[in-house]
Design an enzyme around this catalytic site. Structure first.
Site, mmCIF file in Angstrom:
data_model
loop_
_atom_site.group_PDB
_atom_site.id
_atom_site.type_symbol
_atom_site.label_atom_id
_atom_site.label_comp_id
_atom_site.label_asym_id
_atom_site.label_seq_id
_atom_site.Cartn_x
_atom_site.Cartn_y
_atom_site.Cartn_z
ATOM 1 N N SER A 161 0.928 4.452 17.003
ATOM 2 C CA SER A 161 1.861 3.804 17.009
ATOM 3 C C SER A 161 1.382 2.365 17.704
ATOM 4 O O SER A 161 0.978 2.977 18.714
ATOM 5 C CB SER A 161 3.667 4.069 17.598
ATOM 6 O OG SER A 161 4.628 2.856 18.135
ATOM 7 N N GLU A 198 5.987 8.938 4.250
ATOM 8 C CA GLU A 198 6.708 7.662 3.914
ATOM 9 C C GLU A 198 6.890 6.556 2.761
ATOM 10 O O GLU A 198 7.875 6.257 2.522
ATOM 11 C CB GLU A 198 7.050 6.824 5.084
ATOM 12 C CG GLU A 198 7.959 7.800 6.455
ATOM 13 C CD GLU A 198 7.316 7.824 7.857
ATOM 14 O OE1 GLU A 198 8.478 6.541 7.973
ATOM 15 O OE2 GLU A 198 6.930 7.513 8.176
ATOM 16 N N HIS A 217 22.940 21.082 1.641
ATOM 17 C CA HIS A 217 23.513 20.099 2.217
ATOM 18 C C HIS A 217 23.091 20.278 3.624
ATOM 19 O O HIS A 217 23.259 19.853 4.460
ATOM 20 C CB HIS A 217 25.024 20.215 2.461
ATOM 21 C CG HIS A 217 25.140 21.240 1.319
ATOM 22 N ND1 HIS A 217 26.586 19.965 0.364
ATOM 23 C CD2 HIS A 217 25.686 22.532 0.422
ATOM 24 C CE1 HIS A 217 27.085 20.846 -0.684
ATOM 25 N NE2 HIS A 217 26.678 22.259 -0.008
ATOM 26 N N LYS A 245 2.089 -4.994 -19.830
ATOM 27 C CA LYS A 245 0.930 -4.096 -18.746
ATOM 28 C C LYS A 245 1.113 -4.343 -17.721
ATOM 29 O O LYS A 245 0.804 -3.248 -16.844
ATOM 30 C CB LYS A 245 -0.293 -5.091 -19.457
ATOM 31 C CG LYS A 245 -0.658 -4.688 -20.923
ATOM 32 C CD LYS A 245 -1.780 -4.778 -21.073
ATOM 33 C CE LYS A 245 -1.475 -7.103 -21.625
ATOM 34 N NZ LYS A 245 -0.266 -7.077 -23.029
ATOM 35 N N LYS A 293 2.986 8.368 19.512
ATOM 36 C CA LYS A 293 3.434 8.401 18.093
ATOM 37 C C LYS A 293 2.727 9.094 17.273
ATOM 38 O O LYS A 293 1.495 8.520 17.266
ATOM 39 C CB LYS A 293 4.134 7.103 17.896
ATOM 40 C CG LYS A 293 5.895 6.921 17.873
ATOM 41 C CD LYS A 293 6.761 7.883 18.268
ATOM 42 C CE LYS A 293 7.424 7.721 16.492
ATOM 43 N NZ LYS A 293 8.466 6.852 16.127
HETATM 44 N N1 ARG Z 1 -2.529 -11.119 -24.077
HETATM 45 C C1 ARG Z 1 -1.609 -10.617 -25.052
HETATM 46 C C2 ARG Z 1 -0.746 -9.855 -24.529
HETATM 47 O O1 ARG Z 1 -0.942 -9.683 -23.701
HETATM 48 C C3 ARG Z 1 -1.934 -10.500 -26.541
HETATM 49 C C4 ARG Z 1 -1.928 -10.227 -27.856
HETATM 50 C C5 ARG Z 1 -0.932 -12.291 -28.169
HETATM 51 N N2 ARG Z 1 -0.866 -12.548 -29.441
HETATM 52 C C6 ARG Z 1 0.024 -13.622 -29.464
HETATM 53 N N3 ARG Z 1 0.300 -13.516 -30.999
HETATM 54 N N4 ARG Z 1 -0.297 -14.447 -29.027
HETATM 55 O O2 ARG Z 1 0.311 -9.738 -25.442
#
Ligand code: ARG
Length: 481
Positions: A289, A302, A168, A337, A295
Site C-alpha cells: 500500500s 482480486e 454458507h 474480434k 499491507k
Molecule cells: N474488416 C472486415 C471485418 O473484420 C473484413 C470483412 C469486410 N467485408 C466487407 N464486406 N466489407 O469484418
C-alpha cells in the site's frame, strides 16, 4: 463539432480493395469509423497462410498458372517477413486484408491482383478468425493446465493436512486440504473439455464461400480444408460468412474459466485474511500500500476475481451483435474480434498470475487444523448413533440438543461431560466422544469422490491422468499473437 461532410478525394496511390464504382472517396469520419486494422492486424499470420492455400487452390482450379501461383506464394512469404519484422500499417490500410494486399503488390508486382479471384473478405476474415480461434484454444488449454498442475502439486503436498470445509461460509465438516484444492482442479477440467468443443466448433472451413453465394471457380475446398487443418467444410455459403457461433462458444468458455478462477481467487483471498490465516501470500504476486506500510494485498487474485465480469461483457456484446442480424455478412460483425481478443488476451494474463500466486503461497497447516473444531463432527456423532441402531432423524435431534448445551455453556462439543451424552440418547456409550475426532471423521469418508485418505489418493491419481499431455495437440501450428 465539424459536420461529417468532408469527403476526402481519393488520393492517388491509395491502395484499396474496392472503389471503382465511387466517384469520390469516403469522408475522413467514415474512414475513422470503418478502419479495423488496429484490431485485426494480429490476424496476419493466419491471413497469409490462408492466402497461400488460396493461391494454390486457384492454380488447381486452372485460374492461375503454376508460375503465377508460386510468385504469389513467394510474395506472401516476403510479406510475412515484413510483418514479423514489425511492419506498421499506413493511414490508408483499412484492415489487415487490405494491408497484406498492398504489401503483396510491393513484393510480387501486378500478379498480386489475381489473388482475390473468387474470394471475398467475407470468407477470408471468417477463415482467418477461425484459424486464430483454433490456435487460441490451444494456448488457453496450456494456460488452464498450468493452473491445474499447480493446484495438483499443492494438493499432493497437502493431502494429509486437515481443514474445515465450509457451506454458507460457516464451518461444516473437516476435509483434507487436497480435497479443497482439487475441487477447483475439476472445474478447470470441465473448462478444458469446453475448450476442446470450442476448438472443434471453430474448425469448419468457410473459405470458398466467396461474398455470399460461393466461389465461381472450381476450387477444391477439401484440399483447402486439409491444408489449413480444419476438420470440416461449411455446408452453406450464406451461413458460413455470417456465422460467429464459434466465437460465442469460446467467449462462453472463457467466461466459465473466469468464473472458476474467480472462485479459486476468492477462496485464496478469504483464507489469506488475518481472520482465517490459513495461508500467506508471497512477494511475487502481491502488492503493498502507498500509505499503510504493513499491507500485503493479494492483487493478482482480486483482478482474477473481477475478470469474469469483463469476459461476460465480451460474450454479451458478441451475442447482442448477432441477435437479429440479417443473414450473410454484415459490417456489424467486424466488432467480433474486439470481444474475442479482449477476453482471450485478458484470461491469458489472469491464469498464469493465479497459478503463480498459488505456487508461491505458504500454507499454515497448524492454523488450518486449529480451525477444525469438535462441533464440526456433529454429523459424525449422529452417524455414531445410526451405527448403534437409531434413526438419523432421532440422532440429529439428540446431537442438536448437545450442540445447544455446549453453546450455552460456551464450550466445544467434546468438552461436555459423558453424562450429558448418556442423557441425550440411551445409545451413547463411553466411546461416544471418539466420534468427535477429525481424523476419524475424514477416515469414514472413503466413498468415491469423498475426502477419506484412500479416496484422496485415488482422486490425486485421476487428476494426474487428467493433466497428462494429450496425444493430439489441440492448437494448430501458428502461435497466437
Ligand atoms: N474488416 C472486415 C471485418 O473484420 C473484413 C470483412 C469486410 N467485408 C466487407 N464486406 N466489407 O469484418
Amino acid at each position: 463539432m465539424t459536420p461529417p461532410t468532408s469527403a476526402a478525394t481519393p488520393a492517388s496511390g491509395v491502395h484499396k480493395l474496392w472503389g471503382g464504382r465511387f466517384a469520390g472517396g469516403p469522408a475522413v469520419e467514415m474512414d475513422a469509423l470503418n478502419r479495423s486494422i488496429g484490431t485485426d492486424i494480429r490476424l496476419w499470420p493466419h491471413d497469409i497462410r490462408l492466402s497461400k492455400a488460396w493461391a494454390l487452390a486457384l492454380w488447381n482450379a486452372g485460374v492461375l498458372t503454376l508460375d503465377e501461383s508460386e510468385a504469389i506464394s513467394k510474395g506472401l512469404d516476403a510479406v510475412a517477413e515484413r510483418f514479423a519484422a514489425g511492419e506498421s500499417p499506413i493511414a490508408t490500410d483499412e484492415d489487415v486484408h487490405t494491408m497484406i494486399d498492398r504489401l503483396l503488390h510491393d513484393a510480387a508486382g501486378s500478379v498480386a491482383s489475381k489473388l482475390h479471384t473468387g474470394r471475398s473478405r467475407n470468407d477470408q476474415v471468417a477463415t482467418a478468425t477461425r484459424l486464430w480461434t483454433m490456435s487460441a484454444c490451444g494456448a488457453l488449454d496450456d494456460a488452464v493446465r498450468l493452473l491445474q498442475e499447480v493446484l495438483l502439486a499443492r494438493a499432493t503436498e497437502m493431502a494429509d493436512a486437515l481443514m474445515p470445509a465450509y457451506t454458507h461460509l460457516q464451518r461444516a465438516q473437516p476435509v483434507s486440504a487436497a480435497h479443497w484444492l482439487l475441487s477447483h482442479f475439476w472445474a478447470l477440467d470441465r473448462d478444458r473439455q469446453r475448450l476442446a468443443q470450442a476448438q472443434r466448433a471453430a474448425s469448419v472451413l468457410p473459405l470458398g464461400s466467396g461474398a455470399i453465394a460461393g466461389s465461381a471457380f472450381p476450387v477444391s475446398r477439401v484440399l483447402l480444408k486439409e491444408s489449413l487443418g480444419f476438420h470440416a467444410v461449411s455446408p452453406n455459403s450464406i451461413d458460413a460468412v455470417g456465422d460467429r457461433d464459434f466465437i460465442a462458444d469460446l467467449l462462453y468458455t472463457v467466461t466459465m474459466i473466469g468464473v472458476h478462477v474467480s472462485r479459486i481467487a476468492e477462496d485464496g483471498i478469504v483464507y489469506g485474511s488475518s481472520e482465517f490465516g490459513f495461508l500467506k501470500f508471497g512477494d511475487k504476486f502481491s502488492t503493498g500500500s502507498s500509505m499503510m506500510p504493513q499491507k500485503r494485498n493479494p492483487d493478482a487474485l482480486e483482478i482474477a476475481r473481477g475478470f469474469p465480469a469483463r469476459a461476460l461483457g465480451d460474450l454479451v456484446s458478441l451475442v447482442g451483435t448477432l441477435k437479429g442480424l440479417p443473414s450473410g455478412y454484415n459490417k456489424d460483425l467486424q466488432d467480433d474480434k474486439r470481444a474475442l481478443f479482449d477476453a482471450v488476451d485478458t484470461v491469458l494474463l489472469v491464469l498464469p498470475a493465479v497459478a503463480g500466486t498459488f505456487a508461491e503461497l505458504r500454507f499454515d497447516r497448524a492454523r488450518m487444523r486449529a480451525a477444525v473444531t469438535a462441533g464440526m463432527m456433529a454429523t459424525d456423532l449422529a452417524d455414531y448413533l445410526v451405527r448403534k441402531g437409531a434413526t438419523f432423524r432421532e440422532s440429529h435431534g439428540a446431537v442438536g440438543s448437545l450442540v445447544r448445551q455446549a453453546e450455552e455453556a460456551g464450550v466445544e462439543l467434546d468438552a461436555l461431560p459423558v453424562e450429558a451424552f448418556a442423557k441425550a440418547h440411551a445409545l451413547f456409550g463411553a466411546d461416544a466422544r471418539d466420534a468427535l475426532g477429525a481424523a476419524a471423521s475424514v477416515a469414514h469418508r472413503e466413498v468415491e469422490g469423498g475426502t477419506g485418505p484412500n479416496a484422496i489418493a485415488e482422486q490425486l491419481e485421476k487428476a494426474r491422468a487428467a493433466v497428462m499431455p494429450r496425444a493430439e495437440p489441440p492448437g494448430n501450428a501458428i502461435e497466437i499473437r
